[in-house]
Design a protein around this motif. Structure first.
Motif, mmCIF file in Angstrom:
data_model
loop_
_atom_site.group_PDB
_atom_site.id
_atom_site.type_symbol
_atom_site.label_atom_id
_atom_site.label_comp_id
_atom_site.label_asym_id
_atom_site.label_seq_id
_atom_site.Cartn_x
_atom_site.Cartn_y
_atom_site.Cartn_z
ATOM 1 N N SER A 19 4.207 -7.927 -10.651
ATOM 2 C CA SER A 19 5.281 -7.945 -9.659
ATOM 3 C C SER A 19 5.427 -6.560 -9.057
ATOM 4 O O SER A 19 5.292 -5.556 -9.764
ATOM 5 C CB SER A 19 6.601 -8.366 -10.323
ATOM 6 O OG SER A 19 7.650 -8.359 -9.397
ATOM 7 N N ASN A 153 16.948 -9.623 -1.749
ATOM 8 C CA ASN A 153 15.646 -9.183 -2.266
ATOM 9 C C ASN A 153 15.776 -8.461 -3.602
ATOM 10 O O ASN A 153 14.781 -8.241 -4.283
ATOM 11 C CB ASN A 153 14.956 -8.253 -1.260
ATOM 12 C CG ASN A 153 14.583 -8.925 0.037
ATOM 13 O OD1 ASN A 153 14.572 -8.295 1.083
ATOM 14 N ND2 ASN A 153 14.282 -10.217 -0.004
ATOM 15 N N THR A 155 17.143 -7.959 -7.570
ATOM 16 C CA THR A 155 17.576 -8.731 -8.725
ATOM 17 C C THR A 155 19.106 -8.660 -8.777
ATOM 18 O O THR A 155 19.721 -7.777 -8.158
ATOM 19 C CB THR A 155 17.008 -8.154 -10.026
ATOM 20 O OG1 THR A 155 17.599 -6.859 -10.247
ATOM 21 C CG2 THR A 155 15.483 -8.035 -9.975
ATOM 22 N N TYR A 229 10.949 -22.407 -3.282
ATOM 23 C CA TYR A 229 12.349 -22.236 -3.671
ATOM 24 C C TYR A 229 12.511 -22.571 -5.144
ATOM 25 O O TYR A 229 12.211 -23.682 -5.573
ATOM 26 C CB TYR A 229 13.256 -23.131 -2.824
ATOM 27 C CG TYR A 229 14.730 -22.950 -3.132
ATOM 28 C CD1 TYR A 229 15.328 -21.695 -3.061
ATOM 29 C CD2 TYR A 229 15.528 -24.029 -3.495
ATOM 30 C CE1 TYR A 229 16.680 -21.516 -3.340
ATOM 31 C CE2 TYR A 229 16.893 -23.861 -3.757
ATOM 32 C CZ TYR A 229 17.450 -22.602 -3.692
ATOM 33 O OH TYR A 229 18.788 -22.424 -3.962
ATOM 34 N N ASN A 230 12.974 -21.585 -5.900
ATOM 35 C CA ASN A 230 13.269 -21.766 -7.320
ATOM 36 C C ASN A 230 14.745 -22.140 -7.417
ATOM 37 O O ASN A 230 15.624 -21.278 -7.438
ATOM 38 C CB ASN A 230 12.957 -20.462 -8.076
ATOM 39 C CG ASN A 230 13.149 -20.588 -9.569
ATOM 40 O OD1 ASN A 230 13.970 -21.376 -10.045
ATOM 41 N ND2 ASN A 230 12.389 -19.800 -10.328
ATOM 42 N N ARG A 235 16.710 -18.880 -5.569
ATOM 43 C CA ARG A 235 15.976 -17.853 -4.859
ATOM 44 C C ARG A 235 14.640 -18.399 -4.344
ATOM 45 O O ARG A 235 14.026 -19.261 -4.966
ATOM 46 C CB ARG A 235 15.717 -16.636 -5.745
ATOM 47 C CG ARG A 235 14.671 -16.853 -6.826
ATOM 48 C CD ARG A 235 14.575 -15.672 -7.782
ATOM 49 N NE ARG A 235 13.429 -15.772 -8.674
ATOM 50 C CZ ARG A 235 13.231 -15.017 -9.744
ATOM 51 N NH1 ARG A 235 14.128 -14.074 -10.058
ATOM 52 N NH2 ARG A 235 12.163 -15.153 -10.492
ATOM 53 N N GLU A 237 10.836 -17.431 -3.899
ATOM 54 C CA GLU A 237 9.871 -16.502 -4.469
ATOM 55 C C GLU A 237 8.635 -16.447 -3.574
ATOM 56 O O GLU A 237 8.152 -17.487 -3.131
ATOM 57 C CB GLU A 237 9.447 -16.933 -5.877
ATOM 58 C CG GLU A 237 10.557 -16.867 -6.901
ATOM 59 C CD GLU A 237 10.068 -17.177 -8.310
ATOM 60 O OE1 GLU A 237 8.833 -17.103 -8.545
ATOM 61 O OE2 GLU A 237 10.913 -17.494 -9.166
ATOM 62 N N HIS A 264 3.585 -11.155 -7.712
ATOM 63 C CA HIS A 264 4.907 -11.554 -7.215
ATOM 64 C C HIS A 264 5.402 -10.438 -6.287
ATOM 65 O O HIS A 264 5.620 -9.309 -6.724
ATOM 66 C CB HIS A 264 5.832 -11.741 -8.410
ATOM 67 C CG HIS A 264 7.158 -12.334 -8.083
ATOM 68 N ND1 HIS A 264 8.030 -12.752 -9.060
ATOM 69 C CD2 HIS A 264 7.785 -12.569 -6.914
ATOM 70 C CE1 HIS A 264 9.138 -13.223 -8.506
ATOM 71 N NE2 HIS A 264 9.006 -13.116 -7.197
ATOM 72 N N GLU A 266 8.052 -10.798 -3.669
ATOM 73 C CA GLU A 266 9.436 -10.796 -3.176
ATOM 74 C C GLU A 266 10.238 -11.931 -3.785
ATOM 75 O O GLU A 266 9.726 -13.021 -4.005
ATOM 76 C CB GLU A 266 9.460 -10.939 -1.648
ATOM 77 C CG GLU A 266 10.865 -10.857 -1.046
ATOM 78 C CD GLU A 266 10.868 -10.973 0.474
ATOM 79 O OE1 GLU A 266 11.253 -9.987 1.120
ATOM 80 O OE2 GLU A 266 10.491 -12.032 1.002
ATOM 81 N N ASN A 267 11.514 -11.645 -4.038
ATOM 82 C CA ASN A 267 12.534 -12.671 -4.248
ATOM 83 C C ASN A 267 13.502 -12.609 -3.085
ATOM 84 O O ASN A 267 13.747 -11.538 -2.521
ATOM 85 C CB ASN A 267 13.314 -12.433 -5.545
ATOM 86 C CG ASN A 267 12.478 -12.681 -6.778
ATOM 87 O OD1 ASN A 267 11.691 -13.620 -6.818
ATOM 88 N ND2 ASN A 267 12.653 -11.852 -7.790
ATOM 89 N N SER A 268 14.051 -13.740 -2.724
ATOM 90 C CA SER A 268 15.121 -13.770 -1.723
ATOM 91 C C SER A 268 16.211 -14.700 -2.260
ATOM 92 O O SER A 268 16.156 -15.911 -2.080
ATOM 93 C CB SER A 268 14.602 -14.263 -0.369
ATOM 94 O OG SER A 268 15.634 -14.213 0.595
ATOM 95 N N TYR A 269 17.180 -14.080 -2.943
ATOM 96 C CA TYR A 269 18.266 -14.852 -3.530
ATOM 97 C C TYR A 269 19.188 -15.388 -2.445
ATOM 98 O O TYR A 269 19.440 -14.712 -1.426
ATOM 99 C CB TYR A 269 19.084 -13.987 -4.493
ATOM 100 C CG TYR A 269 18.428 -13.764 -5.830
ATOM 101 C CD1 TYR A 269 18.704 -14.592 -6.913
ATOM 102 C CD2 TYR A 269 17.512 -12.725 -6.008
ATOM 103 C CE1 TYR A 269 18.095 -14.386 -8.141
ATOM 104 C CE2 TYR A 269 16.903 -12.512 -7.238
ATOM 105 C CZ TYR A 269 17.200 -13.353 -8.297
ATOM 106 O OH TYR A 269 16.591 -13.158 -9.518
#
Length: 311
Positions: A19, A153, A155, A229-230, A235, A237, A264, A266-269
């Motif tokens: 990541s 983006n 955590t 989408y998780n 979020r 991913e 990994h 990016e995350n986008s919550y």
């Protein structure tokens, strides 16, 4: 000597799961590609947030008061802030902060031409780290601007840390914060998997950047853009998925990728209104008005910073 990007990528490749921070998307080419993403029909956040700002900038200006200084975190192309600059009462100064120096300087020059007499002081910096702002003008309140749901983006712990830092920088002022909302997963999937493949190119540009700047040998056709989408974690991913078993060279080291293994990127919550307001309160802000679009896809929050002298 490796750059910060090189060191962080080397560390990412040496660990499992792999990541890396999405801040490394934004070299000049990455910034250009993101500007294209913002114009895509599937990518609702930009036009939705612009609509909210356009309808409500007058209310925001009244809250800010005369002579305000606007500090934008992760300024990018400086498009959205124009709506605030047009609405605010004699803004004293605009301080855009961005990690992509070339892109920021070019955008700041364009903005100066559009707003004659406005004091524009770009700051090339990583706003996720400790930073020093120019001394406050003393004419009005310092108003932070963090649009685009970039907060997503981070955590959850990083988001809280950023908001605490922003609350300290903006003491006596406020933060105007854009936050994407929880919604139909099909809408989210389409937004990050556009038909033209621009988001895929944006994701893959991180590897192209590593080749250009670090002398790495990523074979881009052997990696695929993968975004989903998780739902349990609320979020999106984004990953770069290895299509084959392969190895990559960086700074004299070789790193193996198995078929199907990912980096990994990016995350986008996504947020609920109550969840975002609660997070802001934990960081020291006092939640104020919130504006949304009719479909409740996106939100913009006015968060009162703690009292005291800003940094």
């Amino acid at each position: 000597m490796l750059s910060a990007f090189g060191r962080d990528l080397q560390a990412a490749l040496a660990t499992r799961p792999r990541s890396i921070s999405p801040k490394y998307f934004y070299d000049a080419e990455g910034s250009r590609l993101f500007d294209r993403i913002c114009e895509l029909p599937e990518y609702y956040p930009t036009r939705t947030e612009l609509g909210i700002l356009g309808r409500s900038a007058g209310e925001m200006a009244a809250l800010a008061g005369p002579g305000a200084e606007i500090v934008e975190f992760g300024a990018g192309s400086l498009h959205k802030v124009r709506l605030l600059l047009q609405a605010f009462d004699a803004p004293a100064r605009y301080v855009p902060i961005d990690i992509s120096g070339e892109h920021l300087r070019d955008s700041a020059a364009v903005l100066r031409g559009a707003f004659a007499g406005l004091d524009v002081q770009p700051v090339v910096a990583d706003y996720t780290q400790s930073l020093q702002l120019p001394p406050a003008t003393g004419r009005g309140r310092r108003i932070g601007f963090f649009p685009g749901s970039t907060l997503g983006n981070f955590t959850p712990d990083e988001a809280l840390g950023f908001l605490r830092h922003a609350a300290d920088l903006l003491r006596g002022g406020a933060l105007l914060l854009g936050a994407d909302l929880v919604k139909d997963p099909h809408v989210l999937h389409a937004a990050y998997n556009d038909a033209q493949g621009v988001t895929a190119a944006f994701n893959l540009n991180l590897l192209a950047r590593a080749n250009r700047e670090l002398g790495a040998n990523f074979a881009l056709p052997q990696f695929a853009h993968y975004a989903f989408y998780n739902a349990p974690l609320q979020r999106i991913e984004m990953h770069l998925l290895s299509r084959v078993r392969q190895s990559v060279s960086l700074a004299g080291e070789r790193f193996a990728f198995e078929e199907g293994e990912t980096l990994h990127t990016e995350n986008s919550y996504k947020f609920t209104l109550d969840g975002l307001r609660g997070l802001a309160q934990r960081a020291g802000f006092r939640p104020g008005p919130v504006w949304t679009d009719p479909d409740r896809l996106f939100s913009v929050h006015w968060l009162h910073a703690p009292q005291g002298v800003s940094a």
